[in-house]
Design a protein around this motif. Structure first.
Motif, mmCIF file in Angstrom:
data_model
loop_
_atom_site.group_PDB
_atom_site.id
_atom_site.type_symbol
_atom_site.label_atom_id
_atom_site.label_comp_id
_atom_site.label_asym_id
_atom_site.label_seq_id
_atom_site.Cartn_x
_atom_site.Cartn_y
_atom_site.Cartn_z
ATOM 1 N N ALA A 61 -5.546 3.229 -1.128
ATOM 2 C CA ALA A 61 -5.908 2.256 -0.097
ATOM 3 C C ALA A 61 -6.557 3.006 1.059
ATOM 4 C CB ALA A 61 -4.670 1.507 0.370
ATOM 5 N N ALA A 85 0.856 -1.190 0.000
ATOM 6 C CA ALA A 85 0.000 0.000 0.000
ATOM 7 C C ALA A 85 0.890 1.237 0.000
ATOM 8 C CB ALA A 85 -0.924 -0.008 1.205
ATOM 9 N N LEU A 90 -7.011 -5.586 1.523
ATOM 10 C CA LEU A 90 -6.811 -4.149 1.397
ATOM 11 C C LEU A 90 -8.012 -3.581 0.659
ATOM 12 C CD1 LEU A 90 -4.717 -1.897 1.943
ATOM 13 C CD2 LEU A 90 -3.910 -2.258 -0.387
ATOM 14 N N LEU A 126 -9.896 -0.581 -1.244
ATOM 15 C CA LEU A 126 -9.558 0.608 -2.018
ATOM 16 C C LEU A 126 -10.652 1.644 -1.929
ATOM 17 C CD1 LEU A 126 -8.071 -1.195 -5.136
ATOM 18 C CD2 LEU A 126 -6.953 -0.553 -3.000
#
Length: 91
Positions: free
Chosen positions: A76, A7, A84, A86
């Motif tokens: 992120a 990230a 993760l 977005l």
């Protein structure tokens, strides 16, 4: 094959991707970064003073700098259940 997601495409993210490549880790590496380029932010003042000689060297497209890394152009926002998340809600 393992998947590694980084990230952020700043200094730490780029160095992490480079170190993973140097160690020959068998993994698909993805960087999540909203910009198309890597930039040294602490070099911006010098680039203003020396625009002809120095400025072109502080920015480089991520796909040129790290051709072995998949680049996802997004921001992120959080990590949830090992994924993760977005800014568009995708994982």
């Amino acid at each position: 094959m393992k998947r590694i997601v980084i990230a952020g495409g700043g200094l730490a993210g780029v160095e992490t991707a480079r170190n993973l490549k140097k160690q020959n880790i068998e993994a698909e590496i993805t960087i999540v970064e909203p910009k198309d380029y890597f930039e040294l932010p602490f070099a911006q003042l010098r680039a203003l003073v020396e625009p002809e000689n120095f400025a072109p060297s502080i920015r480089k497209p991520i796909n040129e700098l790290l051709p072995y890394v998949k680049h996802v152009k997004a921001k992120a926002t959080r990590i949830k259940d090992g994924n993760l998340i977005l800014d568009d809600g995708s994982k």
